[in-house]
Enzyme design. Structure first.
Site, PDB file in Angstrom:
ATOM      1  N   GLY A  15      -0.318   1.309  -0.499  1.00 18.97           N
ATOM      2  CA  GLY A  15       0.935   0.305  -0.051  1.00 18.97           C
ATOM      3  C   GLY A  15       2.238   0.520  -1.131  1.00 18.97           C
ATOM      4  O   GLY A  15       1.778   0.718  -2.474  1.00 18.97           O
ATOM      5  N   GLU A  48       1.495  -6.627  -0.508  1.00 22.70           N
ATOM      6  CA  GLU A  48       2.720  -5.907  -0.437  1.00 22.70           C
ATOM      7  C   GLU A  48       3.688  -6.955  -0.051  1.00 22.70           C
ATOM      8  O   GLU A  48       4.997  -7.077  -0.422  1.00 22.70           O
ATOM      9  CB  GLU A  48       2.898  -4.920   0.637  1.00 22.70           C
ATOM     10  CG  GLU A  48       1.940  -3.640   0.355  1.00 22.70           C
ATOM     11  CD  GLU A  48       2.128  -3.303  -0.868  1.00 22.70           C
ATOM     12  OE1 GLU A  48       3.052  -3.191  -1.827  1.00 22.70           O
ATOM     13  OE2 GLU A  48       0.916  -2.665  -1.777  1.00 22.70           O
TER      14      GLU A  48
HETATM   15 NI    NI Z   1       1.891  -3.878  -5.985  1.00 25.50          NI
END
Ligand code: NI
Length: 181
Positions: A52, A142
């Protein structure tokens, strides 16, 4: 996915101030510049490698994340514009997390086990996804980045400071190595 065709971007490391700022909403999800940024972020994430990446980690203060928790041999890239957690389970789950902005640092983080995330796709359409397991933790991690929050913020102050001190020490050693004759 022609992941090798895209240019990659440098990843910012803690304590860069952009990593602590709140990112701004993307006004037009289908903008060519947003698409291009998403492609570069995916290329950067795969190269790292990571599962991510959030736009602030490449120095862009916009609410945009890319994620791929699928096995390497069957990539399933996801791009989320203006992602938002709209519901979460009261049940919690703990798993080990790391972050490309805190290289080499890992810790067990406890978060809601399941989340419902609303976002826009790159064509501007509104989407939602219910996530559990690794994807759930990854999305929460995220989306945290978009609010200037890092995984170490979910730890006790003692543990957080230990990790941040260790990172600073390792980064100093790396910088010394780079400038050594
Ligand atoms: Ni991170």
């Amino acid at each position: 996915m022609a992941r090798n065709m895209s240019e990659t971007l440098p990843i910012l490391v803690v304590p860069h101030p952009i990593l602590r700022a709140r990112a701004k909403p993307v006004t037009a999800a289908d903008d060519a510049a947003v698409r291009e940024l998403a492609q570069k972020m995916l290329a950067t994430m795969y190269k790292a490698p990571g599962i991510g990446l959030a736009a602030p980690q490449v120095g862009v203060g916009l609410r945009l994340i890319v994620v791929d928790v699928a096995p390497k041999e069957a990539p399933a890239p996801m791009v989320m514009v203006n992602p938002e957690i709209v519901a979460q389970s009261s049940e919690l789950a703990t798993r080990e997390e790391g972050c490309l902005s805190l290289p080499g640092q890992y810790a067990e983080v406890t978060r809601p086990a399941r989340v419902l995330v609303r976002y826009q796709a790159l064509d501007g359409s509104r989407q939602q996804i219910e996530a559990e397991g690794l994807l759930s933790a990854c999305l929460q991690h995220e989306i945290d980045h978009l609010n200037g929050v890092l995984f170490v913020d979910h730890l006790s102050p003692l543990r957080r400071n230990m990790i941040l001190r260790r990172l600073a020490k390792e980064q100093r050693a790396k910088a010394r190595e780079a400038t050594a004759p």
